[in-house]
Design an enzyme around this catalytic site. Structure first.
Site, PDB file in Angstrom:
ATOM      1  N   SER A 236       0.780  -1.358   0.047  1.00  0.00           N
ATOM      2  CA  SER A 236       0.054   0.162  -0.015  1.00  0.00           C
ATOM      3  C   SER A 236       1.037   1.297  -0.055  1.00  0.00           C
ATOM      4  O   SER A 236       0.240   2.377  -0.381  1.00  0.00           O
ATOM      5  CB  SER A 236      -0.959  -0.073   1.063  1.00  0.00           C
TER       6      SER A 236
ATOM      7  N   ASP B 135      -5.100   5.473  11.406  1.00  0.00           N
ATOM      8  CA  ASP B 135      -3.977   4.990  10.471  1.00  0.00           C
ATOM      9  C   ASP B 135      -2.704   6.011  10.669  1.00  0.00           C
ATOM     10  O   ASP B 135      -2.907   7.117  10.261  1.00  0.00           O
ATOM     11  CB  ASP B 135      -4.710   5.223   9.073  1.00  0.00           C
TER      12      ASP B 135
ATOM     13  N   HIS C 115      -0.153   5.089   6.702  1.00  0.00           N
ATOM     14  CA  HIS C 115      -0.125   5.622   5.460  1.00  0.00           C
ATOM     15  C   HIS C 115      -0.062   7.140   5.674  1.00  0.00           C
ATOM     16  O   HIS C 115      -0.116   7.594   6.766  1.00  0.00           O
ATOM     17  CB  HIS C 115      -1.345   5.269   4.603  1.00  0.00           C
TER      18      HIS C 115
END
Length: 431
Positions: A150, A399, A402
């Site tokens: 990712s 998160d 990311h």
């Protein structure tokens, strides 16, 4: 080395008579020269001593004659500091339709906007603002592929948004759940940019409801991307975080060991060596399949991207900071340091193997240290839209891995463009 006086061989009286008038005549010429071609700031003595693994960039010199040549300056982009930038990013959360929902912090209601106004300033050189036209010109008639986990997708979506400010990309291929395999086309320059989901780069079976660990086959690369390698001109490889999950490792028919696999009757061997082996197999395969065939290919390895969890992932304040760390405030250490070290080592070893091939170029995009200093750049609770619209809840998912888009990851692509400009200024045989 001293300069020679232009009137050294003239008599004293001659110099006394004509020297003042000569100086008066030269003064306006000098002022005009300085106005149009200001003297560049010289490097300090410490700036002239680059650290290991420098990236070479080219800087145009002032005069028109010298503009036809280039001066090479060594620069380590990983060493520097984040400085405030009033200009902000090239794009916003709605100007391009390629941002993954969980990284669109602006559209999800993140209230603070300070994280958008920082630029990375390397200690030894200048990092130019991203130029979409320049990037697409350098990539004209070529195919660029982001391959990995990712983080590869995060960097890809940042690039697409910056390029979309010049030329809207056309989605021409989509396959797999969660958009894991996609390709875009830029008709203006006949450029293709794609993303391949391959969290280990090597062949692997991801964990599932029936299997709570990954299976990695370290002697074989993932066929999902290598089968298209003949049609790719430039590759950006990025992985790392999936190696932290439980896994069993295979080499051929043999079980090498595992990481965090109670009940599997395997020897615990961690993941650092396995991580390095996966990169080695990947780079060796690219050299074997492309470099040895005589077809040119450029390879970039984006180094490990640190996370910034300061608390539980499902509690408020998991990554609460709203500004970068100051210079010297945060040190690269432990897992972040080791993962980066493994990648840089494998890149250097692969460079040595590929030296005999003039059609193979490889560079580490060293973003680990500069990313470590940006704890403010993650979505945190804003991985979901307006998480506090109904008040602050006891539990909220965060998160802290990311990056928000726009955000710090845009800098990775600014450095990528500088590497491409340097490559363009060099012949393949003159590396």
């Amino acid at each position: 080395m001293g300069s020679v006086h232009p009137f050294k061989h003239q008599s004293h009286s001659f110099a006394k008579k004509f020297l003042p008038w000569t100086l008066y005549a030269l003064l306006p010429i000098a002022l005009i020269r300085l106005y149009f071609y200001p003297i560049p700031h010289s490097l300090s003595p410490t700036d002239q001593l680059p650290p290991n693994n420098p990236i070479i960039i080219t800087t145009p010199s002032p005069s028109q004659e010298e503009e036809r040549s280039h001066v090479q300056i060594a620069c380590d982009y990983s060493t520097g500091k984040w400085v405030h930038d009033k200009n902000g990013p090239l794009y916003n959360g709605t100007s391009c339709g390629t941002i993954k929902d969980g990284q669109n912090c602006l559209s999800h209601g993140r209230p603070d906007k300070g994280y958008l106004h920082w630029r990375w300033r390397p200690k030894q050189c200048q990092l130019a603002r991203f130029e979409p036209t320049n990037f697409l010109q350098l990539l004209r008639n070529k195919h660029l592929a982001f391959i990995g986990d990712s983080m590869a997708r995060n960097q890809l979506e940042s690039l697409l948004c910056m390029l979309a400010t010049l030329s809207p990309p056309q989605l021409i291929y989509r396959d797999g759940e969660d958009n894991k395999f996609r390709k875009w086309h830029f008709p203006s320059h006949n450029v293709n940019i794609s993303v391949y989901w391959s969290p280990f780069l090597v062949k692997g079976v991801e964990k599932s409801n029936s299997q709570n660990y990954n299976k990695l086959y370290l002697d074989s690369v993932d066929e999902r991307w290598v089968s298209d390698l003949d049609h790719i001109d430039m590759v950006v490889l990025s992985m790392g975080h999936w190696f932290l999950h439980p896994a069993v490792y295979f080499y051929g028919d043999s079980v090498l060991g595992c990481h965090y696999c109670p009940g599997q009757n395997c020897t615990e061997i961690g993941f650092y060596q396995v991580f390095g082996k996966a990169f080695k197999t990947t780079l060796d395969t690219i050299i074997e399949k492309r470099a040895s065939s005589g077809i040119p290919i450029d390879v970039i390895v984006t180094t490990f991207s640190p996370s910034h969890f300061e608390g539980d992932w499902d509690k408020l304040g998991a990554c609460p900071k709203t500004e970068p760390y100051k210079e010297g405030e945060k040190k690269l250490e432990w897992m972040d340091e080791e993962m980066r070290k493994v990648e840089v080592r494998e890149v250097e070893e692969a460079k040595e193997k590929g030296e005999r091939f003039t059609n193979f170029r490889l560079e580490a995009l060293d973003v680990t240290k500069l990313s470590l200093l940006r704890p403010d750049g993650h979505p945190g609770p804003y991985m979901y839209p307006f998480p506090f619209a109904n008040g602050v809840t006891e539990r909220v998912h965060n998160d802290c891995v990311h990056w928000c888009l726009p955000g710090p990851v845009d800098t990775w692509n600014e450095i990528l463009l500088d590497v491409m400009k340097r490559w363009e200024g060099q012949s393949r045989s003159g590396r």
